[in-house]
Design a protein around this motif. Structure first.
Motif: not given
Ligand code: SF4
Ligand code: FES
Length: 230
Positions: A38-39, A47-48, A50-52, A62
């Motif tokens: 989402c970045w 920060a939607s 949360r994969l990071c 995040a």
């Protein structure tokens, strides 16, 4: 006297940071990949997805919205984080309908490449198979809600770059969905133009400009020609 940039440690490598950096932006500038969905450097962080998620001095954060701090120890490649990322990606796949071989975004899809990098070979969870009507009402842009991962990139691009606010996120839990600001709730009645950045920023095949899906043949697309190892 030479001035040395402050650094933090990412998986054992020093990463130089500049004022205003998040952990992810500093890592990206250094050529180090932190998995993300989402970045985008084009819009603010949400920060939607949360994969990071990384461990900053042992605390899960995040990376896309957490300021980089000099001297901090950041871990991205632990076995536990790898498992969490895999489960998160599997949940995204079962929550929608992602049939990569039949999707015109295949080879350009960030969800697809993150799943490959995470070593995803099965879905792990029960498939939900939602039935959400496709919105083909816009003359130039298709919305396929079954592929939407609610990353909010189109929401932020429409607001921050296009100045239109065509999109918003509504609902709760499993019923959360992308809303379109128009009298009918359909894309064709909205202010979206195919020239808008929001029409092109979708990381998956949910918002697609029409009639260009196969302009670049499969096998010659972005992730077909890039090294997809994480
Ligand atoms: Fe993200 Fe695409 Fe869904 Fe918009 S349509 S929220 S960009 S996945
Ligand atoms: Fe950071 Fe999605 S890329 S939460």
């Amino acid at each position: 006297m030479s001035v040395v940039d402050p650094t933090f440690d990412l998986d054992g490598q020093p990463v130089a940071l500049q004022p205003g950096d998040t952990i992810l932006t500093a890592a990206a500038r250094a050529g180090l990949d932190i998995p993300h969905l989402c970045w985008s450097e084009e819009v603010s962080g949400s920060a939607s997805c949360r994969l990071c998620t990384v461990l900053a001095d042992g605390r899960p954060v995040a990376a896309c919205v957490t300021p980089a701090v000099a001297g901090q120890k950041v871990d991205c490649r632990t076995a536990s984080l790898a498992t969490q990322r895999l489960r998160l990606l599997q949940m995204l796949f079962v929550e929608g309908n992602h049939f990569c071989p039949g999707c015109e975004k295949s080879g350009n899809c960030v969800l697809q490449v993150q799943a490959e990098r995470a070593g995803m070979t099965d879905l792990n969870f029960e498939v939900l198979n939602p039935e959400r009507p496709v919105d083909a009402s816009h003359p130039d842009v298709l919305f396929e809600p079954n592929r939407c991962i609610l990353c909010q990139l189109c929401v932020r691009a429409s607001d921050e770059i296009d100045g239109k606010r065509v999109f918003a996120i509504g609902g709760h839990g499993i019923a959360t969905r992308l809303l379109i600001d128009s009298p009918s709730g359909r894309l064709g009645d909205s202010a979206l133009s195919v020239d808008d950045r929001a029409a092109h920023i979708c990381p998956v095949g949910a918002l697609l400009p029409k009639r260009v899906g196969f302009a670049v043949p499969i096998g010659q697309r972005r992730f077909d020609t890039e090294d997809t190892r994480g």
